[in-house]
Design a protein around this motif. Structure first.
Motif, short mmCIF file in Angstrom:
data_model
loop_
_atom_site.label_atom_id
_atom_site.label_comp_id
_atom_site.label_asym_id
_atom_site.label_seq_id
_atom_site.Cartn_x
_atom_site.Cartn_y
_atom_site.Cartn_z
N LEU A 364 0.82 -1.21 0.00
CA LEU A 364 0.00 0.00 0.00
C LEU A 364 0.86 1.26 0.00
O LEU A 364 0.56 2.22 -0.71
N LEU A 365 1.94 1.25 0.78
CA LEU A 365 2.82 2.41 0.81
C LEU A 365 3.52 2.60 -0.54
O LEU A 365 3.60 3.73 -1.05
N VAL A 366 4.01 1.51 -1.13
CA VAL A 366 4.72 1.62 -2.40
C VAL A 366 3.79 2.11 -3.50
O VAL A 366 4.14 3.00 -4.29
N VAL A 367 2.58 1.57 -3.56
CA VAL A 367 1.63 2.01 -4.59
C VAL A 367 1.23 3.46 -4.37
O VAL A 367 1.10 4.24 -5.32
N THR A 368 1.04 3.83 -3.09
CA THR A 368 0.68 5.22 -2.79
C THR A 368 1.79 6.17 -3.22
O THR A 368 1.53 7.25 -3.76
N LEU A 369 3.04 5.79 -2.99
CA LEU A 369 4.16 6.64 -3.40
C LEU A 369 4.40 6.60 -4.90
O LEU A 369 4.97 7.54 -5.47
N SER A 370 3.99 5.52 -5.55
CA SER A 370 4.28 5.36 -6.97
C SER A 370 3.56 6.40 -7.81
O SER A 370 4.12 6.92 -8.79
N TYR A 371 2.30 6.73 -7.46
CA TYR A 371 1.55 7.67 -8.31
C TYR A 371 2.16 9.06 -8.30
O TYR A 371 2.39 9.64 -9.38
N PRO A 372 2.42 9.69 -7.13
CA PRO A 372 3.05 11.02 -7.20
C PRO A 372 4.44 10.98 -7.83
O PRO A 372 4.85 11.92 -8.51
N LEU A 373 5.18 9.87 -7.60
CA LEU A 373 6.51 9.78 -8.22
C LEU A 373 6.39 9.71 -9.73
O LEU A 373 7.11 10.40 -10.46
N TRP A 374 5.48 8.87 -10.22
CA TRP A 374 5.29 8.75 -11.67
C TRP A 374 4.74 10.06 -12.24
O TRP A 374 5.19 10.52 -13.31
N SER A 375 3.79 10.68 -11.54
CA SER A 375 3.23 11.94 -12.03
C SER A 375 4.30 13.02 -12.08
O SER A 375 4.34 13.84 -13.01
N TRP A 376 5.17 13.05 -11.10
CA TRP A 376 6.26 14.02 -11.10
C TRP A 376 7.17 13.82 -12.31
O TRP A 376 7.54 14.78 -12.98
N ARG A 377 7.51 12.56 -12.58
CA ARG A 377 8.37 12.30 -13.73
C ARG A 377 7.67 12.66 -15.04
O ARG A 377 8.28 13.25 -15.94
N ARG A 378 6.39 12.32 -15.16
CA ARG A 378 5.66 12.67 -16.38
C ARG A 378 5.55 14.18 -16.53
O ARG A 378 5.70 14.72 -17.63
#
Length: 882
Positions: A364-378
């Motif tokens: 849950l923590l990894v998936v939660t962090l994945s979206y803002p990290l991916w959005s930041w990169r995009r």
């Protein structure tokens, strides 16, 4: 189109993010950093997994009422013996005493004997064993009941419960002991008494082989987590004093598991559990009841092994890196939410369906962090791309402002032709005249002009062009009107468009907010320009008189206007985009396939423009022009096809050919015959011979005159203007035509009949043309009818149309000859008199000019029925005048 390989950066970045997610997941799992969150999630699951307590487990509790009735604790052991006798007498199945008897009763040894007797005679009692250190930090020892009680009891079971790091009791070791895990837990011992031999194979996490097993070490094995049936108080309870006094319904304990223990508040025998609420701990005896129930139902929970947990966590942590690159930004958010929900569903499903606990906090923590990290990169990549592209566009438009001043003057010259502009002036930003004023010098412009706005006063209009981000105007526009300043909104809109100038380079943004706002404004401006250009292209394409088709290098249509759809599919509202061009072209009639193939080959391969003729199914003649369309070097070029309707030109050519044939044959032949007769007449001296030649010359002359008259009548009918039409009675017109053919019918011994079903048939048209058309039909019917037959003239009304029909009993018309009936200079063979081929053509032209039609019904040897159908098209003024 050649597809370029995906940029290496686009493939590498998801892989790097996936490795980050995997590494973070493994690090969190191995360090167990999120243990508290996992336990909170486990507790939340247990609160949703409550179920009704079983009826065959009863707790006899030492509660406050029992303490006030029987006195201070501990009670004499004879009291426990009496309670055992009561329970045995009521046929209790197994009795578990969660009460410590590790010391003898020094005041009354008979109490120990009484309890030992009761235990021995019951043959179903289980006593507790517990672990205790000899001193603080000293070695551990096993505390068993005193020897008489140990011998008398049917079994012994440990009551030790180890709390988790947060002080909550969630699990129990089914077997524990000093040096060897030989003591079952109290609930398991009771089950072994009730069902001997069934509990040899126990569930739970086994002790590792590397752990030492010496006589000084407390060994634990078969650890299970307990799915509690509910909060404290869920199991059936009876007060110790009430059970001892026999104040219960007989059979209350029959065939039931009975646990005896402390339930009074403050006695110290209580445990905090996940289902405890309002700071109310669970008595130890009820904890043992939950263990008993879980073992008996097979509901014990085991954690997912570390290897499987790591593999499942890594798989779920990799899903964001696999899904995000394949979804839109909104889809990525939906995917993240679905992954979070899916992780919870997986954990809940394993727990509720298979009693396996998968701690989901790490995923849950990894998936939660994945979206803002991916959005930041995009977002970072998007901003960089926009920076490059917008900078490139800015560079390409660097020379646009200077050209704008020249276009401004051109625009004013054009507007002066359509607006009441008497004179105009454009001044540069330095104040010099860029374009001269027409007429007398203008007054000086206002001192201050707002950018993009007009100042109208005294027949003058002044405006200033200014770039975005600058304070000085680029140009000043002055207009003098012929009269007053126009108030038309459309004119004011045209004027406001004059002041639109290209954007100047704005100062670089200093903050992130300024950067985003600047890029958004630039994207909006670029989008607006593209939208305007696209609308111009679409409008231009749709309003072209010709059909235009653009196809790619593989013959697929990518762009087409309405006329192209009309010419190729027959319906201008249909869409032919994404359809194969070849299939639409080959569907045209009279289209030579070999010419088509050669034309396509020459246009596509040799890159030459070609043209050819074709004919549509509806009779429209088309000129097809194909030209190559250049594309990028790495992609095959396309094709642009222009379809022109040349039906009018083809019709003119056909009429010219018919006219030449008419002049060369039908008019020339009688004239040649007349000349031949004149030569013969010069050599004839007999009056009888001369009279015969004159009769022949007269017939040829009449025939020539008839040809000329019919041709002139046909030309007049084709050129008749509707403005000269008037209200006429079609019945009166038909009667006049009928009267003119009566003598011709009598000479042929044909019976002419008039049958009118309406008294009047008022329409709007040209009387002479309609009368001549009906006369032609009657004349043809009489000409082609045998003697003694009947020709009918019928007038009736069908709906909002009048129908005038001529019916004969002649030889009829073959079906293959009908398409030629109304063509010019067409004669139907088969014997009998022949005309010049203009009579029926005249009838059709007259009917078409009046908005009607001509119908034919005929069969060989069955006569013919020709009908002129005309609409009742009187205007309201004509109807009122009648």
């Amino acid at each position: 189109m050649i597809f370029a390989p995906r940029p290496r950066r686009g493939r590498l970045e998801p892989a790097i993010l996936g490795l980050i997610f995997v590494g973070l997941s493994l690090a969190l799992i191995l360090t167990d950093a999120l243990w508290r969150w996992d336990q909170l999630l486990f507790d939340a699951h247990l609160k949703f997994w409550t179920r009704p307590a079983p009826d065959d487990i009863v707790i006899v509790g030492v509660d406050e009422v029992s303490l006030s009735t029987l006195g201070r604790w501990p009670w004499p052991r004879r009291i426990h013996a009496d309670l055992l006798d009561r329970l045995v007498a009521d046929n209790a199945r197994v009795i578990g005493l969660d009460i410590i008897f590790s010391e003898r009763d020094t005041q009354d040894p008979d109490n120990d004997s009484a309890l030992a007797r009761a235990l021995f005679e019951s043959e179903r009692s289980v006593l507790p064993v517990f672990m205790e250190p000899t001193r603080l930090g000293g070695p551990l020892i096993e505390q068993l009941p005193i020897p008489p009680l140990t011998v008398a009891a049917r079994a012994l079971g440990h009551v030790h419960v180890e709390l988790d790091r947060d002080g909550i009791a969630r699990s129990v070791f089914l077997r524990e002991g000093l040096g060897a895990a030989r003591w079952p837990t109290l609930g398991l011992a009771m089950l072994q008494v009730a069902e001997p031999g069934r509990w040899d194979d126990l569930p739970g996490v086994r002790r590792g082989q590397s752990e030492p097993a010496t006589s000084r070490v407390w060994v634990r094995d078969n650890r299970v987590w307990i799915p509690f049936s509910g909060p404290p108080g869920t199991f059936q309870r009876i007060s110790y004093a009430q059970a001892l006094a026999g104040e219960f319904v007989p059979g209350t304990f029959r065939d039931k598991f009975v646990l005896i223990g402390m339930t009074a508040t403050g006695t110290g025998d209580s445990l905090p559990t996940p289902v405890s609420g309002n700071l109310q701990p669970m008595p130890g005896v009820e904890f043992n009841a939950n263990v008993l129930e879980a073992l008996r139902r097979g509901f014990t929970i085991e954690p997912l092994p570390l290897g499987w947990r790591s593999a499942l966590s890594v798989l779920l942590a990799l899903l964001p890196a696999l899904l995000y690159p394949r979804t839109s930004p909104r889809g990525s958010l939906v995917a993240a939410v679905l992954l979070l929900g899916g992780c919870v569903v997986v954990s809940s499903g394993l727990l509720f369906l298979h009693q396996i606990w998968f701690p989901p906090a790490v995923v849950l923590l990894v998936v939660t962090l994945s979206y803002p990290l991916w959005s930041w990169r995009r977002l970072e990549l998007t901003v960089r791309y926009l920076d490059r592209e917008l900078d490139r566009l800015q560079g390409e438009q660097a020379s646009l402002p200077r050209a704008r001043e020249h276009r401004l003057a051109d625009a004013l010259r054009f507007l002066a032709l359509v607006l009441p502009i008497q004179a105009w002036l454009v001044k540069s930003r330095t104040g010099e005249e860029a374009h001269n004023w027409k007429g007398s010098p203008p007054p000086p412009p206002p001192a201050t002009l707002a950018s993009g706005e007009w100042l109208h006063a005294d027949g003058y209009s002044w405006g200033a062009c200014q770039n975005v981000g600058t304070s000085s105007p680029r140009a000043v526009v002055g207009i003098r009107w012929s009269d007053s300043v126009p108030a038309d909104d459309r004119i004011r809109y045209l004027l406001s468009a004059l002041l639109v100038t290209p954007e100047a380079a704005s100062p670089p943004p200093k903050t992130t907010l300024e950067l985003v706002e600047a890029r958004i404004e630039q994207v909006q401006a670029a989008t607006a320009r593209l939208g305007t250009m696209r609308r111009i292209i679409d409008d231009s394409l749709q309003h072209m008189a010709d059909g235009v088709v653009v196809a790619d290098g593989f013959g697929q249509i990518v762009l087409a206007n309405q006329n192209a759809a009309l010419y190729l599919s027959g319906d201008e509202k249909s869409s032919i985009v994404n359809r194969p061009l070849l299939g639409l072209l080959t569907s045209l009639e009279n289209y030579p396939s070999e010419e088509l193939h050669n034309g396509l080959r020459e246009a596509m391969l040799e890159r030459h423009a070609v043209q050819m003729d074709a004919r549509h199914r509806d009779g429209r003649d088309l000129l097809i022009q194909m030209a190559p369309l250049e594309g990028p070097p790495e992609a095959p070029g396309g094709l642009i096809v222009n379809l022109s309707d040349i039906s009018m030109l083809k019709d003119i050519e056909r009429r010219r050919a018919e006219m030449l044939g008419f002049l060369s044959h039908d008019l020339r032949s009688p004239l040649v015959s007349i000349l031949a007769l004149v030569e013969l007449a010069e050599n004839k001296r007999s009056s009888e011979d001369l009279r015969d030649l004159l009769h022949r010359a007269q017939a040829y002359t009449e025939r020539t005159l008839q040809l000329a008259e019919q041709f002139l009548e046909l030309t007049r009918a084709e050129s008749q203007e509707r403005g000269r039409w008037q209200a006429i009675d079609l019945a009166s017109v038909a009667i006049h035509a009928f009267d003119q053919t009566w003598s011709q019918a009598q000479s042929r011994q044909i019976h002419l009949v008039q049958r009118f079903q309406v008294e009047a048939a008022w329409i709007r048209g040209e009387r002479d043309l309609l009368e001549r058309a009906i006369l032609n039909l009657l004349t043809n019917a009489i000409k082609f009818s045998p003697s003694g037959s009947t020709v009918e003239l019928v007038l009736d009304r069908v709906g909002d149309q009048f129908r005038c029909c001529v019916i004969d009993q002649g030889r009829g018309i073959a079906e293959e000859d009908r398409p030629k009936l109304f063509r010019r200079f067409q004669r139907i063979g088969g014997g009998g008199p022949h005309g010049v081929g203009l009579g029926l053509a005249f009838v059709k032209v007259v009917a078409d000019r009046h908005g009607g039609s001509v119908t034919v019904e005929s069969a060989p040897d069955e006569g013919a029925r020709f009908c002129i159908v005309l609409p009742s098209n009187l205007s309201p003024d004509d109807a009122e005048a009648l």
